[in-house]
Design a protein around this motif. Structure first.
Motif, PDB file in Angstrom:
ATOM      1  N   GLY A 229       0.821  -1.208   0.000  1.00 60.65           N
ATOM      2  CA  GLY A 229       0.000   0.000   0.000  1.00 60.65           C
ATOM      3  C   GLY A 229       0.855   1.259   0.000  1.00 60.65           C
ATOM      4  N   ALA A 230       0.241   2.357   0.415  1.00 56.04           N
ATOM      5  CA  ALA A 230       0.913   3.651   0.419  1.00 56.04           C
ATOM      6  C   ALA A 230       1.759   3.824   1.674  1.00 56.04           C
ATOM      7  CB  ALA A 230      -0.130   4.763   0.315  1.00 56.04           C
ATOM      8  N   GLY A 231       2.449   4.946   1.734  1.00 60.62           N
ATOM      9  CA  GLY A 231       3.219   5.264   2.928  1.00 60.62           C
ATOM     10  C   GLY A 231       4.587   4.627   2.942  1.00 60.62           C
ATOM     11  N   ASN A 232       5.155   4.523   4.132  1.00 60.19           N
ATOM     12  CA  ASN A 232       6.500   3.991   4.310  1.00 60.19           C
ATOM     13  C   ASN A 232       6.535   2.982   5.445  1.00 60.19           C
ATOM     14  OD1 ASN A 232       8.227   5.589   2.423  1.00 60.19           O
ATOM     15  ND2 ASN A 232       7.394   7.308   3.601  1.00 60.19           N
ATOM     16  N   PRO A 233       7.428   2.011   5.361  1.00 55.58           N
ATOM     17  CA  PRO A 233       7.563   1.058   6.469  1.00 55.58           C
ATOM     18  C   PRO A 233       8.139   1.740   7.696  1.00 55.58           C
ATOM     19  CG  PRO A 233       9.298   0.724   4.859  1.00 55.58           C
ATOM     20  CD  PRO A 233       8.352   1.719   4.261  1.00 55.58           C
ATOM     21  N   PRO A 234       7.828   1.246   8.887  1.00 53.79           N
ATOM     22  CA  PRO A 234       8.446   1.797  10.100  1.00 53.79           C
ATOM     23  C   PRO A 234       9.962   1.659  10.031  1.00 53.79           C
ATOM     24  CG  PRO A 234       6.643   0.305  10.645  1.00 53.79           C
ATOM     25  CD  PRO A 234       6.899   0.137   9.175  1.00 53.79           C
TER      26      PRO A 234
END
Length: 290
Positions: A229-234
């Motif tokens: 999905g969107a965003g970034n991994p921790p």
């Protein structure tokens, strides 16, 4: 409290950049009218092209530095920063290069010396408008320069629910490409003339725009993506977005992007009245594309 967290975030970015070889500059050393950091442009030419500077000095005498800056600004206003960084310009028979990029086949010693002399600089809190007055003195959190030429800006927001949207909103509402009153262009923000890309950055996400156009400004995600999905991994070792300044702004990677991967696309269009015009779009590679 949010402003305090934002300042900590900003200082962490600057510390990481200077730790990997970037210089830190001062806002007051930025030339608002020319939209250049004069010390670095003149210094790079002096360090790498003394013969060309000597040739110009024969014509301009003790005004040579001012004339060099003026000529560079004129060429960028005409052809854009990307073209001038890649191809340089001529003045009074002297060929002036404002940047040297790594060719695919390797570097000869002279070219390598020019490449290694490149000055990458980050400047905080840049009040950039030559039209500043009471009630209008816009400021950018970070501006990134290559040999005195501004190539990117960043607006930073400390993470809370709508942080990234607020960074985008600030660009749309408070960073107009023209002075709202006089309609004169802001040299730093005029499309393609200086800064090539504008990053909205929070601790969790990065978005980018290559053209500031008020409320019509269009941002694209510059994220890694996470779990399909969107965003970034921790990131257990720091901010989720630190790939921006640790990988993208890493010296060789950043110069490679500027030298090879940004593309100015030109399309011939026709308006509703049959009049033809050229539409220009600056294509900046998104993170997953490089």
């Amino acid at each position: 409290m949010d402003k305090a967290r934002e300042n900590i975030f900003q200082q962490a970015i600057v510390a990481d950049l200077t730790g990997q070889g970037w210089l830190e500059g001062k806002s007051e050393h930025y030339d608002r009218a020319l939209a250049l950091y004069p010390e670095d442009l003149v210094g790079y030419v002096r360090d790498t092209q003394p013969e060309a500077l000597e040739k110009l000095t024969k014509f301009y005498g003790d005004k040579v530095e001012d004339k060099l800056l003026q000529r560079a600004a004129e060429q960028m206003d005409k052809h854009g920063a990307l073209h001038v960084l890649r191809h340089g310009f001529k003045d009074r028979g002297a060929k002036i290069r404002l940047c040297t990029f790594k060719p695919d086949h390797g570097l000869n010693p002279e070219t390598l010396a020019r490449y290694e002399a490149t000055r990458l600089r980050v400047v905080q809190e840049v009040s950039y408008s030559p039209h500043a007055r009471e009630g209008y003195n816009p400021r950018l959190d970070l501006v990134l320069f290559v040999n005195g030429v501004p190539v990117a800006t960043c607006e930073l927001k400390s993470e809370f629910k709508q942080a990234i949207d607020n960074a985008k909103w600030q660009y749309k509402k408070d960073r107009p490409p023209k002075d709202p009153k006089t309609r004169k262009p802001e040299p730093l923000l005029a499309f393609g003339k200086r800064a090539l890309v504008h990053f909205a950055v929070s601790q969790e996400e990065v978005w980018m725009a290559t053209k500031l156009d008020g409320m019509k400004t269009f941002f694209l995600p510059f994220n890694k993506g996470f779990e399909g999905g969107a965003g970034n991994p921790p990131n257990p070792d720091g901010y989720a977005t630190d790939y921006l300044w640790k990988q993208v702004f890493q010296r060789d990677a950043w110069l490679d992007i500027l030298g090879r991967f940004i593309h100015l696309q030109k399309e011939e269009k026709e308006d509703g009245f049959g009049k033809r015009y050229t539409k220009e779009t600056l294509i900046f590679p998104r993170f997953h594309q490089w």
